[in-house]
Design an enzyme around this catalytic site. Structure first.
Site, PDB file in Angstrom:
ATOM      1  N   LEU A  68       2.970  -9.929   7.644  1.00 35.19           N
ATOM      2  CA  LEU A  68       3.130  -8.754   8.237  1.00 35.19           C
ATOM      3  C   LEU A  68       2.596  -7.662   7.308  1.00 35.19           C
ATOM      4  CD1 LEU A  68       7.293  -9.111   8.614  1.00 35.19           C
ATOM      5  CD2 LEU A  68       5.554  -9.261  10.331  1.00 35.19           C
ATOM      6  N   ASP A  69       2.175  -6.477   7.751  1.00 36.29           N
ATOM      7  CA  ASP A  69       1.594  -5.596   6.988  1.00 36.29           C
ATOM      8  C   ASP A  69       2.382  -4.939   5.774  1.00 36.29           C
ATOM      9  OD1 ASP A  69      -0.463  -5.559   8.811  1.00 36.29           O
ATOM     10  OD2 ASP A  69       0.213  -3.574  10.022  1.00 36.29           O
ATOM     11  N   ALA A  70       1.907  -4.478   4.645  1.00 40.32           N
ATOM     12  CA  ALA A  70       2.856  -4.158   3.435  1.00 40.32           C
ATOM     13  C   ALA A  70       3.772  -3.427   3.717  1.00 40.32           C
ATOM     14  CB  ALA A  70       1.789  -3.701   2.470  1.00 40.32           C
ATOM     15  N   ARG A 114      -0.006  -1.495  15.802  1.00 33.50           N
ATOM     16  CA  ARG A 114      -0.287  -0.012  15.523  1.00 33.50           C
ATOM     17  C   ARG A 114      -1.417   0.390  16.210  1.00 33.50           C
ATOM     18  NH1 ARG A 114      -0.711  -0.876   9.103  1.00 33.50           N
ATOM     19  NH2 ARG A 114      -1.029   1.416   9.237  1.00 33.50           N
ATOM     20  N   THR A 122       5.303  -3.054   6.693  1.00 30.23           N
ATOM     21  CA  THR A 122       6.187  -3.439   7.921  1.00 30.23           C
ATOM     22  C   THR A 122       7.075  -4.360   7.452  1.00 30.23           C
ATOM     23  OG1 THR A 122       4.237  -3.144   9.781  1.00 30.23           O
ATOM     24  CG2 THR A 122       5.923  -4.570  10.082  1.00 30.23           C
TER      25      THR A 122
END
Length: 308
Positions: free
Chosen positions: A139-141, A239, A143
């Protein structure tokens, strides 16, 4: 050790600037590509060229690529807010807080899930590169939400294959600007690095196939709460796809979100949460499903919208 590459310019890059072409061909930033050219590490048909020169399809490139930067070695470091949702001998499912990456990466100095697990005494699978052992998806930082990490080697192999074969049910909720039309649909658009070479990703012809299904859960005056189901797992996929439809995730300034709306809602990052994760248990072969409530900052933003 440097990496010597020799190849022709693809037809699709005809007329591009040399620095842009090098960036696209080798997955580099535009700045890094320009530095290679300036340092004499790029020849076009055997001759040094300027970064602003336009390339011709079929022209022969000789490029010396520098060695890739080495990712940092994971170290045990406690991660406040990292919550264990489920754990057995083969897997651990965690609820990832904001500001935490999945594993250490080049240039990142903050906490990671892997290091947080190490600090908690969790032993993960040794498969994979040293800096991301046991990590089967990311997961993105900024998110938040559910991640599964493999503890056993069998779990690592089975889960990696499950993610690759798209048999994992990954559900996200996101708050986007405006109201998608139709309210339910599928975005099928290829994703690759943004031509600007600035770290963003974009819908790009010839990119990797990327499929996002969305459904409107709740509509507000200026935004919509969506459920997202991913078929593919590209970097920044939700995104990028929502931005491409002109409905960026609220708070996602990297992809064109309105900072005024984000400020009004008190959102300091993209409103995006991995709310549900389901898959077949890698060794027990039974279906498992996990859910995660919204973090406080995302819940507060919805409360503001519902009061308007």
């Amino acid at each position: 050790m440097s990496d010597q590459r020799s190849m022709p310019v693809p037809d699709g890059l005809e007329g591009d600037r040399l620095d842009a072409a090098i960036a696209r061909m080798f997955g580099l930033s535009r700045t890094r590509a320009a530095d290679l050219i300036t340092d004499g590490n790029v020849l076009v048909d055997g001759v040094a060229a300027a970064k602003s020169d336009r390339v011709q399809a079929g022209a022969w490139l000789d490029v010396v690529l520098p060695p890739p930067p080495t990712a940092p070695t994971p170290r045990a470091e406690a991660v406040p807010g990292l919550r264990t949702v489920y754990e057995d001998a083969d897997i651990i499912v965690v609820d990832k807080p904001v500001g935490v990456v999945a594993h250490p990466t080049v240039g990142w100095t903050g906490p990671s899930v892997l290091e947080g697990l190490m600090a908690s005494g969790v032993t993960v699978a040794t498969s994979g590169a040293a800096e991301r052992q046991g990590i089967v998806h990311r997961l993105d930082a900024n998110t938040t939400g559910l991640m599964v990490v493999a503890k056993s080697e069998t779990a690592y192999s089975v889960l990696k294959r499950a993610f690759k074969e798209r048999t994992v049910d990954k559900r996200y909720n996101t708050l986007v600007q405006g109201h998608p039309d139709p309210l339910r649909g599928t975005i099928d658009a290829p994703i690759d690095r943004h031509p600007a070479g600035d770290g963003r990703w974009a819908v790009v012809a010839g990119g990797r196939p990327s499929v996002t299904h969305y459904d409107t859960i709740e509509a507000f005056r200026a935004a919509s709460l969506l459920e997202i189901k991913l078929e593919t797992g590209r970097t920044h996929q939700i995104r990028v796809h929502m931005s491409a439809t002109r409905h960026p995730c609220v708070g996602d300034h990297l992809y064109g979100a309105d900072p005024t709306l984000a400020d009004r809602l008190g959102v300091r990052r993209q409103w995006l949460h991995a709310v549900r994760l389901g898959f077949e248990h890698p060794t027990e072969h039974r279906p498992v499903e996990f859910e995660s409530p919204y973090p406080e900052d995302l819940e507060k933003a919805l409360a503001v919208l519902r009061e308007e």
